[in-house]
Design a protein around this motif. Sequence first.
Motif, PDB file in Angstrom:
ATOM      1  N   UNK A  33      77.079  39.064  61.197  1.00  0.00           N
ATOM      2  CA  UNK A  33      76.354  39.394  59.976  1.00  0.00           C
ATOM      3  C   UNK A  33      77.132  38.897  58.762  1.00  0.00           C
ATOM      4  N   UNK A  34      78.434  39.125  58.746  1.00  0.00           N
ATOM      5  CA  UNK A  34      79.274  38.673  57.636  1.00  0.00           C
ATOM      6  C   UNK A  34      79.375  37.162  57.570  1.00  0.00           C
ATOM      7  N   UNK A  35      79.487  36.521  58.723  1.00  0.00           N
ATOM      8  CA  UNK A  35      79.578  35.057  58.764  1.00  0.00           C
ATOM      9  C   UNK A  35      78.289  34.445  58.236  1.00  0.00           C
ATOM     10  N   UNK A  36      77.162  34.982  58.670  1.00  0.00           N
ATOM     11  CA  UNK A  36      75.864  34.471  58.212  1.00  0.00           C
ATOM     12  C   UNK A  36      75.709  34.697  56.717  1.00  0.00           C
ATOM     13  N   UNK A  37      76.173  35.832  56.229  1.00  0.00           N
ATOM     14  CA  UNK A  37      76.090  36.116  54.798  1.00  0.00           C
ATOM     15  C   UNK A  37      76.881  35.089  53.986  1.00  0.00           C
ATOM     16  N   UNK A  38      78.075  34.746  54.460  1.00  0.00           N
ATOM     17  CA  UNK A  38      78.885  33.729  53.765  1.00  0.00           C
ATOM     18  C   UNK A  38      78.224  32.361  53.841  1.00  0.00           C
ATOM     19  N   UNK A  39      77.622  32.042  54.979  1.00  0.00           N
ATOM     20  CA  UNK A  39      76.888  30.781  55.091  1.00  0.00           C
ATOM     21  C   UNK A  39      75.707  30.757  54.129  1.00  0.00           C
ATOM     22  N   UNK A  40      75.009  31.895  54.012  1.00  0.00           N
ATOM     23  CA  UNK A  40      73.879  31.979  53.077  1.00  0.00           C
ATOM     24  C   UNK A  40      74.320  31.666  51.654  1.00  0.00           C
ATOM     25  N   UNK A  41      75.469  32.206  51.254  1.00  0.00           N
ATOM     26  CA  UNK A  41      75.982  31.941  49.911  1.00  0.00           C
ATOM     27  C   UNK A  41      76.301  30.458  49.726  1.00  0.00           C
ATOM     28  N   UNK A  42      76.953  29.868  50.723  1.00  0.00           N
ATOM     29  CA  UNK A  42      77.298  28.447  50.641  1.00  0.00           C
ATOM     30  C   UNK A  42      76.040  27.581  50.608  1.00  0.00           C
ATOM     31  N   UNK A  43      75.055  27.929  51.436  1.00  0.00           N
ATOM     32  CA  UNK A  43      73.798  27.177  51.466  1.00  0.00           C
ATOM     33  C   UNK A  43      73.085  27.282  50.126  1.00  0.00           C
ATOM     34  N   UNK A  44      73.054  28.477  49.572  1.00  0.00           N
ATOM     35  CA  UNK A  44      72.392  28.690  48.280  1.00  0.00           C
ATOM     36  C   UNK A  44      73.061  27.863  47.182  1.00  0.00           C
ATOM     37  N   UNK A  45      74.391  27.831  47.181  1.00  0.00           N
ATOM     38  CA  UNK A  45      75.118  27.055  46.160  1.00  0.00           C
ATOM     39  C   UNK A  45      74.803  25.571  46.271  1.00  0.00           C
ATOM     40  N   UNK A  46      74.860  25.028  47.494  1.00  0.00           N
ATOM     41  CA  UNK A  46      74.595  23.595  47.637  1.00  0.00           C
ATOM     42  C   UNK A  46      73.121  23.288  47.406  1.00  0.00           C
ATOM     43  N   UNK A  47      72.241  24.194  47.781  1.00  0.00           N
ATOM     44  CA  UNK A  47      70.805  23.975  47.542  1.00  0.00           C
ATOM     45  C   UNK A  47      70.512  23.933  46.047  1.00  0.00           C
ATOM     46  N   UNK A  48      71.172  24.774  45.285  1.00  0.00           N
ATOM     47  CA  UNK A  48      70.973  24.761  43.822  1.00  0.00           C
ATOM     48  C   UNK A  48      71.428  23.450  43.208  1.00  0.00           C
ATOM     49  N   UNK A  49      72.460  22.833  43.783  1.00  0.00           N
ATOM     50  CA  UNK A  49      72.950  21.555  43.269  1.00  0.00           C
ATOM     51  C   UNK A  49      71.864  20.484  43.327  1.00  0.00           C
ATOM     52  N   UNK A  50      70.998  20.584  44.318  1.00  0.00           N
ATOM     53  CA  UNK A  50      69.955  19.582  44.499  1.00  0.00           C
ATOM     54  C   UNK A  50      68.564  20.076  44.106  1.00  0.00           C
ATOM     55  N   UNK A  51      68.466  21.240  43.497  1.00  0.00           N
ATOM     56  CA  UNK A  51      67.173  21.768  43.073  1.00  0.00           C
ATOM     57  C   UNK A  51      66.304  22.208  44.238  1.00  0.00           C
ATOM     58  N   UNK A  52      66.925  22.770  45.279  1.00  0.00           N
ATOM     59  CA  UNK A  52      66.174  23.136  46.478  1.00  0.00           C
ATOM     60  C   UNK A  52      65.892  24.621  46.620  1.00  0.00           C
ATOM     61  N   UNK A  53      66.130  25.411  45.592  1.00  0.00           N
ATOM     62  CA  UNK A  53      65.811  26.838  45.675  1.00  0.00           C
ATOM     63  C   UNK A  53      64.571  27.111  44.831  1.00  0.00           C
ATOM     64  N   UNK A  54      63.861  28.182  45.119  1.00  0.00           N
ATOM     65  CA  UNK A  54      62.671  28.481  44.317  1.00  0.00           C
ATOM     66  C   UNK A  54      62.984  28.566  42.817  1.00  0.00           C
ATOM     67  N   UNK A  55      64.102  29.192  42.466  1.00  0.00           N
ATOM     68  CA  UNK A  55      64.445  29.329  41.048  1.00  0.00           C
ATOM     69  C   UNK A  55      64.778  27.983  40.422  1.00  0.00           C
ATOM     70  N   UNK A  56      65.526  27.145  41.131  1.00  0.00           N
ATOM     71  CA  UNK A  56      65.869  25.847  40.546  1.00  0.00           C
ATOM     72  C   UNK A  56      64.660  24.917  40.491  1.00  0.00           C
ATOM     73  N   UNK A  57      63.715  25.070  41.417  1.00  0.00           N
ATOM     74  CA  UNK A  57      62.502  24.240  41.376  1.00  0.00           C
ATOM     75  C   UNK A  57      61.603  24.589  40.199  1.00  0.00           C
ATOM     76  N   UNK A  58      61.602  25.856  39.779  1.00  0.00           N
ATOM     77  CA  UNK A  58      60.730  26.227  38.662  1.00  0.00           C
ATOM     78  C   UNK A  58      61.168  25.561  37.374  1.00  0.00           C
ATOM     79  N   UNK A  59      62.406  25.110  37.325  1.00  0.00           N
ATOM     80  CA  UNK A  59      62.916  24.462  36.118  1.00  0.00           C
ATOM     81  C   UNK A  59      62.703  22.957  36.130  1.00  0.00           C
ATOM     82  N   UNK A  60      62.159  22.433  37.219  1.00  0.00           N
ATOM     83  CA  UNK A  60      61.951  20.990  37.334  1.00  0.00           C
ATOM     84  C   UNK A  60      60.468  20.685  37.164  1.00  0.00           C
ATOM     85  N   UNK A  61      60.175  19.727  36.296  1.00  0.00           N
ATOM     86  CA  UNK A  61      58.796  19.291  36.085  1.00  0.00           C
ATOM     87  C   UNK A  61      58.708  17.820  36.450  1.00  0.00           C
ATOM     88  N   UNK A  62      58.021  17.534  37.526  1.00  0.00           N
ATOM     89  CA  UNK A  62      57.896  16.172  38.016  1.00  0.00           C
ATOM     90  C   UNK A  62      56.535  15.633  37.616  1.00  0.00           C
TER      91      UNK A  62
END
Length: 156
Positions: free
Chosen positions: A107-136
């Motif tokens: 559970x703890x390992x997955x939680x840390x992976x979730x945080x890392x995934x979320x951080x890298x996903x935000x770098x590329x605009x791949x989270x729901x919150x970061x996508x709302x700020x992009x207008x294509x």
Amino acid sequence: MAGRGRPPTPTAILKLRGSRWADRPNEPQPKAEAPRCPVGMNAAAKRVWQALVPQLHELGMLAHFDDAVLEQHCTNVARRRVLMKQLAKEGETMETNKGFIIKNPLVGIISKLDDAIRRTACEFGMTPASRTRIHVKATTKTPADDLSEFVKSKNA
């Protein structure tokens, strides 16, 4: 020493948002180019890579040197999937040798992976919150667009 405050938003994301701050004259502007899949990635991570890269490249969000961060993201997503299957088999709690019920360490390992995934996903605009700020701007044509252009050319 690390910088203070929020990290700057990538210029590619600012441009997609239509921001007036998208013009940064001193910032290097790499050519939008899909990086090659790194050698040595496992098959599951490669599948994640092959699903993400075409979509990110289409948005102009990748440069050839983004491979390390993208590899980290794909590897973490693949690892998370494997661990989630293992957690589903084992359950979220475990019993110790002395009979105490504890949280499964996965559970703890997955939680840390979730945080890392979320951080890298935000770098590329791949989270729901970061996508709302992009207008294509729509650049693809539909068959109806082709038909209307054909009709206009025949009537002209």
